[in-house]
Structures are given as structure tokens and as C-alpha cells.
Scaffold this active site. Structure first.
Site, PDB file in Angstrom:
ATOM      1  N   HIS A 117      -0.394  -7.562  -5.511  1.00 29.21           N
ATOM      2  CA  HIS A 117       0.946  -7.080  -5.159  1.00 29.21           C
ATOM      3  C   HIS A 117       1.435  -7.666  -3.848  1.00 29.21           C
ATOM      4  O   HIS A 117       0.669  -8.246  -3.066  1.00 29.21           O
ATOM      5  CB  HIS A 117       0.948  -5.548  -5.078  1.00 29.21           C
ATOM      6  CG  HIS A 117       0.106  -4.981  -3.974  1.00 29.21           C
ATOM      7  ND1 HIS A 117       0.573  -4.790  -2.692  1.00 29.21           N
ATOM      8  CD2 HIS A 117      -1.190  -4.548  -3.962  1.00 29.21           C
ATOM      9  CE1 HIS A 117      -0.377  -4.259  -1.946  1.00 29.21           C
ATOM     10  NE2 HIS A 117      -1.462  -4.104  -2.694  1.00 29.21           N
TER      11      HIS A 117
ATOM     12  N   CYS B  40      -6.935  -3.565  -3.004  1.00 27.16           N
ATOM     13  CA  CYS B  40      -6.087  -4.418  -3.824  1.00 27.16           C
ATOM     14  C   CYS B  40      -5.953  -5.809  -3.217  1.00 27.16           C
ATOM     15  O   CYS B  40      -6.417  -6.088  -2.116  1.00 27.16           O
ATOM     16  CB  CYS B  40      -4.718  -3.771  -4.004  1.00 27.16           C
ATOM     17  SG  CYS B  40      -4.774  -2.265  -5.005  1.00 27.16           S
TER      18      CYS B  40
END
Length: 265
Positions: free
Chosen positions: A179, A195
Site C-alpha cells: 500500500h 505491511c
């Protein structure tokens, strides 16, 4: 795509995007005798970007030094074509194309013990996604994530930035994402909750090149050392960056945000 000559791994690591784009200087009133401000220059591909009704700021060049920027060349890794190959130890993500070329993006990854490895599938992608902390986040760090248990809608406040790719193993959501982020210092380093982070300009560029579903390989330390020993261990481990609830949930933060306009994407 124009032909790309074969290059060495060392030459690939040294590639940079040298040209820059300058912003226009504002008009100075005739009565103002002070010199106009110098135009701000950005590395090509990292200037201000209009997207979904937002204007994303350009990335200052201090965060794009050396290999910490997007580059294109011949792929020398071990993943098959039409794959995303993530090296959390060299802090790169490779989009491996069918013709043997790749675009390499710098990434930020999770702190030690908070990353995954092996084969996953990116099952879907989202533009300006909302974010909700996982149950594991709420259980292990309630003081950090508790105020956000209701989630943050997609937009400038969302920790997932401009785009997110969702990684699965079989039918199981791994809760790991690739992301965008506004935490520019994290790119090229370790420090997130697990992440894979990218500059917003880079995750938008990647999003526009790929389709779901797509295989995503996360390299092991052994594979990283075997394929890219020159960059193994690149970056540092940063302390966790705690965002206060007021920054994301306060009246001022909400008033300065608005939903994305997807017709503009």
C-alpha cells in the site's frame, strides 16, 4: 515498450531517473520588488500528482537518494513472469513482466518478526482504500490501535494511502497489504506493523500496470542474499511511529479530508 539492453546487477542498482520537472513560480505583484521564489524541482515521476480530486505533494529528493527510487531494467531474480517479487531484506518490489523486464520500486517493510515470506496471491486492489486495524493489532497493542477500531475511511487520512493490494493464501486473507504511505522516511527501511509500504506515486504507477489476481512472492533471507547480495540488509529498523487519535479522528482532521472522487482516477 522500447527494447531494453541487458545490464549487470550492479548497473541496475545504480540506475536513476535523472531528469526533473519544475513547478511554475507564482506571479509576483508589480509592487513587490523581492525576487520570486525559486521553482521547486522533483525527480521525474515523483512530482505533485492529481488523483481522485486530491493533489498529492511531490516527494523531496532527500528520500530518493541512490537506489531508493523507481527504475526499469532486465529482471535477474527467480520469480516467474507476471509476478510481483518482494525482497524485504533489500527493500525492493519488482514487477516482473512477461518480456523479462522489470520495474523495481523501493519499499518499506515490517519490523523484525512482523513480515511474511513465500507465495501469496494478490486477489484484489483498491483505490484510496479505508483501513481498519486487525484483531491481532487490537489484541497486542490496544493502546495504539484501540481508538481506531471503527476504522478510517478511504482518503487522505487513511494509513493505506492512495492504493492497496490485498494478499491471500488460498481463500485466507493474510491481512498483509502492499500500500501507499505518507511516511516517507519508512521507504527503504523497516518499521511498519508488517505491511509493504510504497511511495504513493509508486503504488499508483504499479496499480496502473497490473491486474488481479496476481502471484506475489516474498523472498526469504536466503533468496535475497543469493539474488541481490549487494543490497541485502539495506536500510535500518526504525522505531514504531505512533499516530495520535487526534491526528486522524479530530474535528480538524475530518474537516480537512473528504471522500475521493473516483471519476477523476
Amino acid at each position: 515498450m522500447s527494447p531494453v539492453n541487458q545490464i549487470s546487477r550492479r548497473a541496475f542498482a545504480a540506475m536513476t531517473l535523472a531528469s526533473t520537472a519544475a513547478a511554475c513560480a507564482p506571479r509576483v505583484p508589480a509592487t513587490d520588488i523581492s525576487p520570486p521564489p525559486a521553482p521547486v524541482s522533483f525527480v521525474e515521476g515523483y512530482g505533485p500528482l492529481e488523483d481522485a480530486g486530491y493533489v498529492l505533494p511531490g516527494i523531496p529528493s532527500e528520500y530518493l537518494q541512490g537506489v531508493n527510487r523507481r527504475a526499469t531494467g532486465i529482471y535477474n531474480g527467480e520469480a516467474r513472469p507476471n509476478t510481483l517479487d518482494v525482497d524485504p531484506y533489500a527493500k525492493f518490489l519488482y514487477h516482473v513482466r512477461k518480456d523479462g523486464t522489470t520495474t523495481r520500486y523501493p519499499v518499506g517493510v515490517g519490523r523484525a518478526g512482523r513480515s511474511i515470506r513465500g507465495t501469496t496471491t494478490m486477489k484484489f486492489m483498491r483505490q484510496w482504500p479505508g483501513w481498519t486495524p486487525t484483531q491481532n493489532m487490537l489484541r497486542t497493542e490496544p493502546e495504539v490501535y484501540g481508538p481506531f477500531r471503527a476504522g478510517i475511511p478511504g482518503g487522505l487520512r487513511s494509513p493505506l494511502g492512495a492504493r492497496a493490494l490485498y494478499l491471500f493464501r488460498g481463500s485466507r486473507d493474510t491481512h498483509y497489504r502492499i500500500h501507499g504511505t505518507n511516511d516517507l522516511e519508512s521507504i527503504g527501511n523497516s518499521g511498519s506493523a508488517g505491511c509493504i509500504r510504497m511511495f504513493n506515486q509508486d503504488v499508483i504507477h504499479l496499480y496502473n500496470q497490473i491486474e488481479a489476481p496476481m502471484q506475489v512472492i516474498i523472498r526469504s533471507p536466503e533468496e535475497s542474499m543469493r539474488v541481490d547480495p549487494e543490497n541485502f540488509g539495506r536500510g535500518v529498523e526504525l522505531p514504531p511511529k505512533i499516530i495520535s487519535a487526534e491526528e486522524l479522528l479530530g474535528e480538524e482532521a475530518i474537516a480537512n479530508d473528504r471522500p475521493p472522487q473516483f471519476d477523476d482516477v
